[in-house]
Design a protein around this motif. Structure first.
Motif, PDB file in Angstrom:
ATOM      1  N   ALA A  54      -2.884  -3.081   2.265  1.00  0.00           N
ATOM      2  CA  ALA A  54      -3.441  -3.156   1.130  1.00  0.00           C
ATOM      3  C   ALA A  54      -5.151  -3.158   1.360  1.00  0.00           C
ATOM      4  N   ASP A  55      -5.651  -2.049   1.301  1.00  0.00           N
ATOM      5  CA  ASP A  55      -6.811  -2.001   1.772  1.00  0.00           C
ATOM      6  C   ASP A  55      -7.872  -1.083   0.610  1.00  0.00           C
ATOM      7  N   GLY A  56      -7.311  -0.830  -0.420  1.00  0.00           N
ATOM      8  CA  GLY A  56      -8.003  -0.026  -1.391  1.00  0.00           C
ATOM      9  C   GLY A  56      -8.454   1.167  -0.908  1.00  0.00           C
ATOM     10  N   GLY A  57      -7.698   1.867  -0.103  1.00  0.00           N
ATOM     11  CA  GLY A  57      -8.361   3.211   0.531  1.00  0.00           C
ATOM     12  C   GLY A  57      -9.380   2.979   1.717  1.00  0.00           C
ATOM     13  N   PHE A  58      -9.486   1.970   2.275  1.00  0.00           N
ATOM     14  CA  PHE A  58     -10.275   1.835   3.458  1.00  0.00           C
ATOM     15  C   PHE A  58     -10.019   2.687   4.658  1.00  0.00           C
ATOM     16  N   ALA A  59      -8.552   2.742   4.785  1.00  0.00           N
ATOM     17  CA  ALA A  59      -7.843   3.479   6.104  1.00  0.00           C
ATOM     18  C   ALA A  59      -8.480   5.062   5.775  1.00  0.00           C
ATOM     19  N   LEU A  60      -8.336   5.393   4.530  1.00  0.00           N
ATOM     20  CA  LEU A  60      -8.557   6.779   4.528  1.00  0.00           C
ATOM     21  C   LEU A  60      -9.850   7.184   4.774  1.00  0.00           C
ATOM     22  N   GLY A  61     -10.953   6.241   4.744  1.00  0.00           N
ATOM     23  CA  GLY A  61     -12.196   6.405   4.985  1.00  0.00           C
ATOM     24  C   GLY A  61     -13.325   6.700   3.878  1.00  0.00           C
ATOM     25  N   SER A 106      -4.709  -6.217   5.513  1.00  0.00           N
ATOM     26  CA  SER A 106      -5.573  -6.283   4.335  1.00  0.00           C
ATOM     27  C   SER A 106      -6.938  -5.759   4.719  1.00  0.00           C
ATOM     28  N   SER A 107      -7.757  -5.610   3.431  1.00  0.00           N
ATOM     29  CA  SER A 107      -9.009  -5.163   3.802  1.00  0.00           C
ATOM     30  C   SER A 107     -10.098  -6.427   3.521  1.00  0.00           C
ATOM     31  N   PRO A 111     -14.213 -16.040  -3.920  1.00  0.00           N
ATOM     32  CA  PRO A 111     -14.156 -16.034  -5.519  1.00  0.00           C
ATOM     33  C   PRO A 111     -15.557 -16.768  -6.011  1.00  0.00           C
ATOM     34  N   THR A 112     -16.349 -17.341  -4.980  1.00  0.00           N
ATOM     35  CA  THR A 112     -17.489 -18.099  -5.443  1.00  0.00           C
ATOM     36  C   THR A 112     -18.733 -16.830  -5.519  1.00  0.00           C
ATOM     37  N   PRO A 163      -9.169 -12.490  -3.430  1.00  0.00           N
ATOM     38  CA  PRO A 163      -8.085 -13.231  -2.793  1.00  0.00           C
ATOM     39  C   PRO A 163      -6.661 -13.049  -3.504  1.00  0.00           C
ATOM     40  N   GLU A 164      -6.814 -13.143  -4.885  1.00  0.00           N
ATOM     41  CA  GLU A 164      -5.617 -13.214  -5.665  1.00  0.00           C
ATOM     42  C   GLU A 164      -4.940 -11.790  -5.407  1.00  0.00           C
ATOM     43  N   GLU A 165      -5.744 -10.837  -5.389  1.00  0.00           N
ATOM     44  CA  GLU A 165      -5.083  -9.485  -5.183  1.00  0.00           C
ATOM     45  C   GLU A 165      -4.126  -9.388  -3.897  1.00  0.00           C
ATOM     46  N   ILE A 166      -4.867  -9.742  -2.905  1.00  0.00           N
ATOM     47  CA  ILE A 166      -4.186  -9.909  -1.630  1.00  0.00           C
ATOM     48  C   ILE A 166      -2.721 -10.792  -1.698  1.00  0.00           C
ATOM     49  N   ALA A 167      -2.952 -11.918  -2.174  1.00  0.00           N
ATOM     50  CA  ALA A 167      -1.855 -12.905  -2.546  1.00  0.00           C
ATOM     51  C   ALA A 167      -0.738 -12.359  -3.544  1.00  0.00           C
ATOM     52  N   ASP A 168      -1.116 -11.467  -4.458  1.00  0.00           N
ATOM     53  CA  ASP A 168      -0.091 -10.823  -5.127  1.00  0.00           C
ATOM     54  C   ASP A 168       0.680  -9.781  -4.445  1.00  0.00           C
ATOM     55  N   PHE A 169      -0.053  -9.044  -3.810  1.00  0.00           N
ATOM     56  CA  PHE A 169       0.675  -8.128  -2.825  1.00  0.00           C
ATOM     57  C   PHE A 169       1.713  -8.831  -1.921  1.00  0.00           C
ATOM     58  N   ILE A 170       1.244  -9.762  -1.145  1.00  0.00           N
ATOM     59  CA  ILE A 170       2.027 -10.441  -0.249  1.00  0.00           C
ATOM     60  C   ILE A 170       3.194 -11.143  -0.881  1.00  0.00           C
TER      61      ILE A 170
END
Length: 78
Positions: free
Chosen positions: A68-75, A3-4, A9-10, A43-50
């Motif tokens: 699940a990195d929102g395009g981070f690996a693409l740069g 993950s990214s 949440p706070t 955190p909820e988005e990562i949990a949903d993916f898992i």
């Protein structure tokens, strides 16, 4: 599962400067708004993916690394 960066949440994202993506050692890499999805994951988005990856809906996937990195690996987008 890879993950990214996630936004706790706070925290609030109302600051004038966008949150930064960080490398494994904690150094700031680039502003998140340069990515395909211009924000950190929740955190909820990562949990949903898992949960999806562990569900019967992903039953045909074997021996894979899910990212699940929102395009981070693409740069950063140019």
């Amino acid at each position: 599962m890879a993950s990214s960066s996630t936004t706790p949440p706070t925290s609030t994202s109302a600051s004038s400067r966008p949150p930064l993506a960080h490398g494994p050692d904690g150094t700031a890499l680039v502003p998140v708004d340069d990515f395909a999805i211009p924000r950190n994951a929740t955190p909820e988005e990562i949990a949903d993916f898992i949960l999806f990856a562990a569900s019967d809906q992903a039953r045909f996937a074997t021996g894979a690394e899910f990212v699940a990195d929102g395009g981070f690996a693409l740069g950063p987008l140019a």
